[in-house]
Design an enzyme around this catalytic site. Structure first.
Site, PDB file in Angstrom:
ATOM      1  N   CYS A 273       8.548   1.927   1.832  1.00 30.44           N
ATOM      2  CA  CYS A 273       7.549   1.941   0.467  1.00 30.44           C
ATOM      3  C   CYS A 273       8.104   1.154  -0.567  1.00 30.44           C
ATOM      4  O   CYS A 273       8.173  -0.010  -0.518  1.00 30.44           O
ATOM      5  CB  CYS A 273       7.660   3.377   0.316  1.00 30.44           C
ATOM      6  SG  CYS A 273       6.239   3.708  -0.883  1.00 30.44           S
ATOM      7  N   HIS A 274       8.702   1.614  -1.757  1.00 26.74           N
ATOM      8  CA  HIS A 274       9.108   0.896  -2.871  1.00 26.74           C
ATOM      9  C   HIS A 274      10.610   0.746  -2.643  1.00 26.74           C
ATOM     10  O   HIS A 274      11.337   0.004  -3.458  1.00 26.74           O
ATOM     11  CB  HIS A 274       9.105   1.804  -4.091  1.00 26.74           C
ATOM     12  CG  HIS A 274       7.480   1.821  -4.567  1.00 26.74           C
ATOM     13  ND1 HIS A 274       6.839   2.817  -4.028  1.00 26.74           N
ATOM     14  CD2 HIS A 274       6.785   0.907  -5.162  1.00 26.74           C
ATOM     15  CE1 HIS A 274       5.575   2.555  -4.897  1.00 26.74           C
ATOM     16  NE2 HIS A 274       5.701   1.316  -5.423  1.00 26.74           N
TER      17      HIS A 274
ATOM     18  N   GLU B   7      -0.464  -0.089  -4.603  1.00 22.94           N
ATOM     19  CA  GLU B   7      -0.324   0.055  -6.055  1.00 22.94           C
ATOM     20  C   GLU B   7      -1.310   0.198  -7.011  1.00 22.94           C
ATOM     21  O   GLU B   7      -1.493   0.689  -7.872  1.00 22.94           O
ATOM     22  CB  GLU B   7       0.610  -1.048  -6.577  1.00 22.94           C
ATOM     23  CG  GLU B   7       1.509  -0.976  -7.759  1.00 22.94           C
ATOM     24  CD  GLU B   7       2.823  -0.082  -7.375  1.00 22.94           C
ATOM     25  OE1 GLU B   7       2.487   1.331  -7.489  1.00 22.94           O
ATOM     26  OE2 GLU B   7       3.666  -0.316  -6.753  1.00 22.94           O
TER      27      GLU B   7
END
Length: 223
Positions: free
Chosen positions: A130-131, A161
């Site tokens: 993910c991030h 996003e």
């Protein structure tokens, strides 16, 4: 003795200037943890500041989240190591969990980048979801190249996003930054499980991919 696995979680607790809380995303820790814990691996936790990191996505209706939160590893994550306390030689794998906080304190943390580089140069695995791949954007190898350069990589996409209305809040767009570093960026549609393994680097697109990243790490460890 199996070498340990190091989970990295963010210390950052706010989404830019929005005032909204963030932190590490619990499911992105618990789901890979469950896979690796059940396979008998010991897991340590590190965060940029050490101590108790902020948690997001706190949902104990998810049975895996609940299992993690009631395990002995809960006290480990709540007393996370500082990067200076980590000896990279003790770990087979470093895994960067996501949560929006990672966008603010992973990329420029040179200590964590150094740990990841050393684990990789030792023949270990670097993974993120993910991030979490924000932690990979500035990792350089001994040959001076970026870790992600020329490798198939994925992460939270520009479309995702935009969907969560944070494209103008995060300090950079993760997909764009990884491409700048030479990554061959792969992606699926919104919230689809997508995991790619390339030369001991394992990346997953979003929270839906967290368990699959854990499974991909386990597969790579057993090669």
């Amino acid at each position: 003795m199996k070498k340990k696995i190091l989970f990295v979680v963010t210390s950052h607790d706010k989404k830019g200037s929005t005032g909204e809380d963030t932190g590490y995303y619990l499911g992105e820790v618990s789901h890979p943890w469950e896979v690796l814990h059940k396979a008998g691996y010991e897991i340590d936790f590190v965060s940029p500041k050490g101590g108790t990191p902020p948690v997001d996505g706190f949902d104990l209706k998810d049975p895996v989240n609940k299992e993690f939160w009631e395990s002995k590893d809960k006290s480990k994550i709540e007393n996370s190591l500082q990067p200076s306390q980590v000896d990279p030689n003790n770990y087979s794998t470093i895994f960067y969990a996501g949560g929006h906080g990672a966008m603010w304190d992973f990329a420029d943390n040179t200590e964590l980048a150094g740990i990841a580089s050393k684990i990789y140069e030792n023949g270990g695995i670097v993974a993120a979801v993910c991030h979490g791949p924000a932690g990979l954007v500035n990792v350089k190898l001994n040959n001076g190249k970026y870790l992600v350069d020329g490798k198939k990589i994925n992460a939270f996409t520009n479309e995702e996003e935009t969907e969560v209305k944070l494209a103008d809040v995060v300090p950079f767009l993760l997909e764009d930054k990884l491409k700048e570093r030479g990554a061959q960026f792969e992606k699926s549609g919104l919230w689809q499980n997508h995991v790619v393994t390339d030369q001991r680097v394992i990346t997953g697109q979003n929270p839906q991919s967290a368990k699959s990243v854990g499974e991909a790490i386990l597969k790579e460890l057993h090669k």
